[in-house]
Design a protein around this motif. Structure first.
Motif, PDB file in Angstrom:
ATOM      1  N   LYS A  74       0.242  -1.603  -1.270  1.00 42.92           N
ATOM      2  CA  LYS A  74       1.062  -1.897  -0.091  1.00 42.92           C
ATOM      3  C   LYS A  74       0.622  -3.219   0.530  1.00 42.92           C
ATOM      4  O   LYS A  74      -0.576  -3.471   0.670  1.00 42.92           O
ATOM      5  CB  LYS A  74       0.893  -0.776   0.919  1.00 42.92           C
ATOM      6  N   GLY A  76       7.114   5.717  -4.255  1.00 40.01           N
ATOM      7  CA  GLY A  76       6.746   4.307  -4.068  1.00 40.01           C
ATOM      8  C   GLY A  76       7.120   3.383  -5.213  1.00 40.01           C
ATOM      9  O   GLY A  76       6.788   2.198  -5.192  1.00 40.01           O
ATOM     10  N   ALA A 129       0.885   2.876  -5.524  1.00 36.81           N
ATOM     11  CA  ALA A 129       1.820   2.206  -4.598  1.00 36.81           C
ATOM     12  C   ALA A 129       1.165   2.035  -3.230  1.00 36.81           C
ATOM     13  O   ALA A 129       1.295   0.991  -2.582  1.00 36.81           O
ATOM     14  CB  ALA A 129       3.114   3.001  -4.489  1.00 36.81           C
ATOM     15  N   GLN A 130       0.449   3.041  -2.801  1.00 33.90           N
ATOM     16  CA  GLN A 130      -0.247   2.966  -1.509  1.00 33.90           C
ATOM     17  C   GLN A 130      -1.323   1.871  -1.550  1.00 33.90           C
ATOM     18  O   GLN A 130      -1.443   1.063  -0.634  1.00 33.90           O
ATOM     19  CB  GLN A 130      -0.882   4.345  -1.214  1.00 33.90           C
TER      20      GLN A 130
END
Ligand code: PEP
Length: 250
Positions: free
Chosen positions: A55, A87, A51-52
């Motif tokens: 982004k 996330g 998820a990071q």
């Protein structure tokens, strides 16, 4: 007009580092003109890092499963709030491997779907018949049971956050794909069922993905069917080239 939704279910594959590499390659290779919503569904442990890494890109991140309670003495389980915190924006409910390998019945799938939606996650409800059911002419009966059990009583505002994935169990990970006619027939059956339950507008808006050995070679034809609104992809989502090829077919 429903926008296609193509999601890659990594199943129990990829370390965290491998998942980040795959996610980055996917985001970099994704055409700005892509016609589909795109998502990846890593194993739980890779969700935060993936998820990071994604982004600021259009690629969404989902999770493969969720527990129905919010917190407490449920060793080994993960709540919807924990997934959001990590996330994820959606979760798979009732994937065939959860139903048939782990043994989750319809009632449990429904509880998971409810918990996810109430917590604010979107959901993909997976349904599909086994080979013996298809051969016995029981495909529609199985789909009817799974769709009704999964969706009955949902608030319209919740239904709009649900995607249904039609995944014939005999086609998952086997290299055997449903024919376009078989896929369209099953999708239309599901849409008519939802029309009877929730009305025409909700049924017309509902996205129904096909899943079962989708590849870059067969994706375009499958997603070209009037009621096939994207794909839930397993094996072919583990390499950027093949997954991007599928997305290009949407
Ligand atoms: C899946 O994991 O839902 C799936 C359809 O797998 P595969 O594409 O490998 O058949």
């Amino acid at each position: 007009m429903r926008k296609p939704f193509v999601a890659g279910n990594w199943k129990m594959n990829k370390t965290i580092a491998e998942g980040v590499t795959l996610a980055r390659a996917l985001a970099e290779g994704l055409s700005k003109d892509a016609k589909a919503d795109v998502a990846v569904i890593p194993p739980f442990l890779a969700v935060p890092a993936v998820a990071q890494a994604l982004k600021g890109t259009p690629v969404k991140v989902g999770a493969q499963d969720v527990f129905w309670e919010a917190q407490g003495a449920f060793t080994g389980e993960i709540s919807a709030a924990m997934l959001q915190d990590a996330g994820a924006t959606f979760v798979l409910c009732g994937h065939s491997e959860r139903r048939h390998v782990i043994g989750e019945p319809d009632e449990i799938v429904r509880r998971k779907l409810d918990a996810a939606l109430k917590a604010g996650l979107d959901a993909i409800l997976c349904v599909g018949e086994k080979l013996d059911e298809r051969e016995a002419g029981l495909t529609e009966k199985r789909l009817d049971i799974q769709v009704r059990s999964g969706l009955t009583g949902l608030a319209p505002s919740h239904l709009s956050r649900v995607t249904v994935a039609y995944e014939p169990v005999w086609a998952i990970g086997t290299g055997k794909t449903a024919t376009t006619a078989q896929a369209q027939e099953a999708h239309l059956f599901i849409r008519k069922l939802v029309r009877g339950m929730f009305g025409a507008a909700a049924a017309d808006d509902l996205r129904i993905q096909y899943g079962g050995s989708v590849t870059a070679q067969n994706a375009k034809e499958l997603m070209g069917q009037p009621d096939v609104d994207g794909a839930l992809v397993g094996g072919a989502s583990l390499k950027p080239e093949s997954f991007l090829g599928i997305i290009a077919g949407a």
